[in-house]
Design a protein around this motif. Structure first.
Motif, PDB file in Angstrom:
ATOM      1  N   GLU A  76       0.822  -1.215   0.000  1.00  0.00           N
ATOM      2  CA  GLU A  76       0.000   0.000   0.000  1.00  0.00           C
ATOM      3  C   GLU A  76       0.854   1.262   0.000  1.00  0.00           C
ATOM      4  OE1 GLU A  76      -2.412  -0.782   3.453  1.00  0.00           O
ATOM      5  OE2 GLU A  76      -4.014  -1.683   2.244  1.00  0.00           O
TER       6      GLU A  76
ATOM      7  N   ARG B  35       0.628   4.645  -8.971  1.00  0.00           N
ATOM      8  CA  ARG B  35       0.023   5.873  -8.458  1.00  0.00           C
ATOM      9  C   ARG B  35       0.032   6.918  -9.559  1.00  0.00           C
ATOM     10  NH1 ARG B  35      -0.728   5.472  -3.133  1.00  0.00           N
ATOM     11  NH2 ARG B  35       0.597   4.074  -1.939  1.00  0.00           N
TER      12      ARG B  35
ATOM     13  N   ALA C  15      -0.873   1.980  -5.559  1.00  0.00           N
ATOM     14  CA  ALA C  15      -2.298   2.129  -5.309  1.00  0.00           C
ATOM     15  C   ALA C  15      -2.867   0.717  -5.189  1.00  0.00           C
ATOM     16  CB  ALA C  15      -2.966   2.881  -6.454  1.00  0.00           C
TER      17      ALA C  15
ATOM     18  N   GLU D 246      -6.298  -1.960  -4.170  1.00  0.00           N
ATOM     19  CA  GLU D 246      -7.735  -2.175  -3.997  1.00  0.00           C
ATOM     20  C   GLU D 246      -7.904  -3.597  -3.492  1.00  0.00           C
ATOM     21  OE1 GLU D 246     -11.641  -2.899  -6.789  1.00  0.00           O
ATOM     22  OE2 GLU D 246      -9.902  -1.911  -7.654  1.00  0.00           O
TER      23      GLU D 246
END
Length: 134
Positions: A104, A130, A108, A110
């Protein structure tokens, strides 16, 4: 899914990418845990194993007993990853949290799902670069 050797180890598998992209993910983990990453024979970092569905799986075992996931920062290049990849983390909960935090910090992320076990957990993440400021 392979079994890790110690309670501090996390099996990290990266799919949906080429070798260079997998190496970008593994370099970030090596910066966070410099003395704690090991190739898995046959499917280690830098090599891939093809699953029955034709997908290549890049694999690395990370020993979280040393290192600092906060210290890595983003990858050296501005975007980090040239493509979005799937990462699966497998191990006991505290080490998986440390590896997740390192990822993280670098990319980026999820969450794509978590599967708890009796002693281990599997976490699926989608990693991407990112956005770079203009």
């Amino acid at each position: 899914m392979s079994t890790v050797d110690t309670d501090d180890c996390v099996d990290v598998q990266v799919t949906d990418c080429d070798r260079e992209t997998a190496d970008t993910v593994f370099r970030a983990l090596r910066r966070a845990f410099p003395r704690g990453t090991e190739e898995v024979e046959g499917t280690g970092a830098g090599s891939g194993a093809s699953r029955g569905n034709g997908r290549v799986v890049w694999s690395l075992v990370v020993n979280t007993g040393s290192g600092d996931p906060d210290a890595i920062g983003p990858p050296e290049d501005s975007s980090g990853l040239g493509e979005t990849v799937e990462a699966v983390l497998y191990g006991t909960v505290p080490p998986v949290r440390r590896v997740r935090k390192a990822l993280e910090t670098a990319f980026a992320t999820e969450e794509r799902g978590t599967v708890p076990g009796e002693h281990e957990v599997e976490v699926r993440l989608r990693l991407s670069g990112r956005a770079t400021p203009d």
